[in-house]
Design a protein around this motif. Structure first.
Motif, PDB file in Angstrom:
ATOM      1  N   VAL A  44       7.190  12.649  63.135  1.00 44.97           N
ATOM      2  CA  VAL A  44       7.145  14.120  63.046  1.00 44.97           C
ATOM      3  C   VAL A  44       7.482  14.741  64.398  1.00 44.97           C
ATOM      4  N   GLN A  45       6.988  14.151  65.481  1.00 44.46           N
ATOM      5  CA  GLN A  45       7.288  14.664  66.818  1.00 44.46           C
ATOM      6  C   GLN A  45       8.775  14.599  67.132  1.00 44.46           C
ATOM      7  N   LEU A  46       9.457  13.572  66.631  1.00 41.12           N
ATOM      8  CA  LEU A  46      10.889  13.423  66.908  1.00 41.12           C
ATOM      9  C   LEU A  46      11.692  14.559  66.284  1.00 41.12           C
ATOM     10  N   ALA A  47      11.230  15.067  65.148  1.00 46.39           N
ATOM     11  CA  ALA A  47      11.879  16.195  64.452  1.00 46.39           C
ATOM     12  C   ALA A  47      13.361  15.931  64.223  1.00 46.39           C
ATOM     13  N   SER A  48      13.717  14.726  63.831  1.00 46.17           N
ATOM     14  CA  SER A  48      15.118  14.360  63.645  1.00 46.17           C
ATOM     15  C   SER A  48      15.583  14.643  62.226  1.00 46.17           C
ATOM     16  N   ASP A  49      16.792  15.162  62.119  1.00 39.97           N
ATOM     17  CA  ASP A  49      17.390  15.376  60.810  1.00 39.97           C
ATOM     18  C   ASP A  49      17.831  14.061  60.180  1.00 39.97           C
ATOM     19  N   VAL A  50      18.225  13.111  61.033  1.00 39.83           N
ATOM     20  CA  VAL A  50      18.693  11.799  60.567  1.00 39.83           C
ATOM     21  C   VAL A  50      18.024  10.721  61.411  1.00 39.83           C
ATOM     22  N   LEU A  51      17.507   9.697  60.749  1.00 38.06           N
ATOM     23  CA  LEU A  51      16.962   8.535  61.438  1.00 38.06           C
ATOM     24  C   LEU A  51      17.712   7.293  60.994  1.00 38.06           C
ATOM     25  N   ALA A  52      18.281   6.560  61.953  1.00 39.23           N
ATOM     26  CA  ALA A  52      18.807   5.222  61.681  1.00 39.23           C
ATOM     27  C   ALA A  52      17.662   4.244  61.962  1.00 39.23           C
ATOM     28  N   PHE A  53      17.276   3.451  60.952  1.00 34.95           N
ATOM     29  CA  PHE A  53      16.143   2.546  61.161  1.00 34.95           C
ATOM     30  C   PHE A  53      16.580   1.097  61.038  1.00 34.95           C
ATOM     31  N   GLN A  54      15.756   0.234  61.645  1.00 38.89           N
ATOM     32  CA  GLN A  54      15.968  -1.210  61.584  1.00 38.89           C
ATOM     33  C   GLN A  54      14.616  -1.902  61.374  1.00 38.89           C
ATOM     34  N   GLU A  55      14.670  -3.113  60.865  1.00 36.55           N
ATOM     35  CA  GLU A  55      13.499  -3.959  60.606  1.00 36.55           C
ATOM     36  C   GLU A  55      12.504  -3.301  59.651  1.00 36.55           C
ATOM     37  N   VAL A  56      13.020  -2.773  58.549  1.00 34.42           N
ATOM     38  CA  VAL A  56      12.169  -2.221  57.492  1.00 34.42           C
ATOM     39  C   VAL A  56      12.377  -3.064  56.240  1.00 34.42           C
ATOM     40  N   ASP A  57      11.275  -3.466  55.609  1.00 39.60           N
ATOM     41  CA  ASP A  57      11.358  -4.376  54.473  1.00 39.60           C
ATOM     42  C   ASP A  57      11.617  -3.669  53.150  1.00 39.60           C
ATOM     43  N   GLU A  66       9.037  13.486  50.585  1.00 41.54           N
ATOM     44  CA  GLU A  66       9.315  14.797  49.993  1.00 41.54           C
ATOM     45  C   GLU A  66      10.327  15.584  50.820  1.00 41.54           C
ATOM     46  N   ALA A  67      10.543  15.177  52.061  1.00 46.06           N
ATOM     47  CA  ALA A  67      11.469  15.896  52.945  1.00 46.06           C
ATOM     48  C   ALA A  67      12.733  15.103  53.261  1.00 46.06           C
ATOM     49  N   TYR A  68      12.712  13.776  53.031  1.00 42.83           N
ATOM     50  CA  TYR A  68      13.842  12.924  53.411  1.00 42.83           C
ATOM     51  C   TYR A  68      14.256  12.032  52.248  1.00 42.83           C
ATOM     52  N   ASN A  69      15.573  11.834  52.118  1.00 44.11           N
ATOM     53  CA  ASN A  69      16.109  10.794  51.245  1.00 44.11           C
ATOM     54  C   ASN A  69      16.342   9.535  52.072  1.00 44.11           C
ATOM     55  N   VAL A  70      16.144   8.395  51.457  1.00 48.27           N
ATOM     56  CA  VAL A  70      16.248   7.121  52.168  1.00 48.27           C
ATOM     57  C   VAL A  70      17.400   6.313  51.595  1.00 48.27           C
ATOM     58  N   TYR A  71      18.184   5.697  52.502  1.00 47.74           N
ATOM     59  CA  TYR A  71      19.345   4.892  52.116  1.00 47.74           C
ATOM     60  C   TYR A  71      19.205   3.519  52.777  1.00 47.74           C
ATOM     61  N   PHE A  72      18.958   2.502  51.955  1.00 49.36           N
ATOM     62  CA  PHE A  72      18.743   1.152  52.466  1.00 49.36           C
ATOM     63  C   PHE A  72      20.039   0.339  52.431  1.00 49.36           C
ATOM     64  N   SER A  73      20.066  -0.668  53.267  1.00 48.45           N
ATOM     65  CA  SER A  73      21.144  -1.653  53.232  1.00 48.45           C
ATOM     66  C   SER A  73      21.326  -2.177  51.819  1.00 48.45           C
ATOM     67  N   ASP A  74      22.573  -2.466  51.469  1.00 48.24           N
ATOM     68  CA  ASP A  74      22.868  -3.030  50.153  1.00 48.24           C
ATOM     69  C   ASP A  74      22.122  -4.341  49.903  1.00 48.24           C
ATOM     70  N   ARG A  75      21.676  -4.999  50.959  1.00 45.44           N
ATOM     71  CA  ARG A  75      20.966  -6.269  50.801  1.00 45.44           C
ATOM     72  C   ARG A  75      19.610  -6.083  50.114  1.00 45.44           C
ATOM     73  N   TYR A  76      19.085  -4.870  50.144  1.00 48.44           N
ATOM     74  CA  TYR A  76      17.751  -4.651  49.572  1.00 48.44           C
ATOM     75  C   TYR A  76      17.702  -5.017  48.091  1.00 48.44           C
ATOM     76  N   ALA A  77      18.750  -4.700  47.349  1.00 43.91           N
ATOM     77  CA  ALA A  77      18.762  -4.975  45.910  1.00 43.91           C
ATOM     78  C   ALA A  77      18.577  -6.458  45.625  1.00 43.91           C
ATOM     79  N   ALA A  78      19.157  -7.312  46.460  1.00 47.62           N
ATOM     80  CA  ALA A  78      19.072  -8.758  46.244  1.00 47.62           C
ATOM     81  C   ALA A  78      17.781  -9.361  46.787  1.00 47.62           C
ATOM     82  N   LEU A  79      17.136  -8.666  47.739  1.00 48.63           N
ATOM     83  CA  LEU A  79      15.995  -9.245  48.437  1.00 48.63           C
ATOM     84  C   LEU A  79      14.666  -8.583  48.105  1.00 48.63           C
TER      85      LEU A  79
END
Length: 281
Positions: free
Chosen positions: A33-46, A58-71
């Motif tokens: 919340v402090q970062l107040a970023s419109d876009v976050l690129a994240f790594q190491e999320v399961d 409720e405020a952000y849409n999330v887009y995961f790597s295509d690998r998530y569907a298989a894993l």
């Protein structure tokens, strides 16, 4: 715009560094919340469920790597890349940059995909974005180790992707596992120069986090002693690279430093988020 490697953000309990409780997630969420970023690129999320403990869905849409569907049904935690974007921003979600995972002879990738999205902020032009998490083990050296050879190949894949999208607004953010901000880093110099020297379409890529001061306080788990150790990371491996068109709008960049009290009392991450701010068009 921010990038943040969460260090095993997972609910599966199979990773010692990923074991977190409700107050830990609340602290991570407070930092976001402090970062107040419109876009976050994240790594190491399961999983999206783990990320929802930190990011308000409720405020952000999330887009995961295509690998998530298989894993997603795996009992083992995964280190996936992705993005969280404010819901009032238009997003297209093309296929990942899979080549950066360096697939083997049988097509099985050994590393993480680069998550690729096209973000169109309200009233602005689209930006082609990658969230990456590159090979570890070659932070500064240039010798022909296996880690360095893989990292070199990944930079070559990134250069090819930039050439393919060179006439567009480009942003590449994430954990590069390399001190590319340091003077005359050979990987960064070769990557950037290969794009500038391209006769068909010279492209200037700029590291807008080059001057960011790294002073990330964290705790690391020592498997040998089975204890948590205090550390201070004074060299940056999380970066944000942009095309010249976006660099002209860049205002400033910084690393969000965790408070010492929070580092000692909560399970945060071994990466501090890095933020870049841009002027609207």
């Amino acid at each position: 715009m921010a990038t943040w490697n969460f260090e095993w953000l997972t609910l599966k309990g199979d990773q010692r560094a990923g074991v977190r409780h409700q107050d830990d997630y609340q602290q991570l969420s407070s930092i976001f919340v402090q970062l107040a970023s419109d876009v976050l690129a994240f790594q190491e999320v399961d999983s999206p469920e783990a990320l929802a403990r930190v990011i308000p869905t409720e405020a952000y849409n999330v887009y995961f790597s295509d690998r998530y569907a298989a894993l997603k049904d795996s009992t083992q935690s995964q280190q996936l890349t992705g993005f969280a974007v404010r819901k009032d921003w238009k997003v297209d979600d093309p296929r990942d940059l899979r080549q950066i995972a360096l697939p083997g002879f049988f097509g099985v990738p050994s590393l993480r995909y680069g998550t690729y999205i096209v973000v169109t902020p309200p009233g602005q032009e689209p930006v082609h974005m990658l969230s990456v998490h590159l090979k570890s083990g070659c932070f500064k050296q240039a010798q022909a180790s296996r880690s360095c050879e893989k990292l070199r190949k990944q930079f070559s894949v990134l250069a090819d992707w930039v050439r393919e999208h060179g006439d567009k607004n480009i942003l590449i953010a994430g954990d590069f596992n390399r001190y590319i901000s340091e003077k005359q880093d050979p990987f960064w110099q070769q990557f950037r120069q290969s794009l500038l020297d391209d006769a068909s379409r010279p492209t200037n890529i700029i590291n807008v986090t080059e001057s960011v001061r790294a002073r990330c306080k964290a705790r690391r788990y020592n498997w040998r002693t089975q204890t948590w150790n205090q550390v201070m990371y004074s060299r940056l491996i999380d970066h944000i690279l942009v095309s010249e068109s976006l660099a002209s709008r860049w205002q400033y960049s910084f690393q969000h430093h965790f408070a010492y009290h929070n580092v000692m009392n909560f399970r945060l991450s071994d990466h501090c988020p890095v933020v870049a701010t841009f002027k609207p068009q």
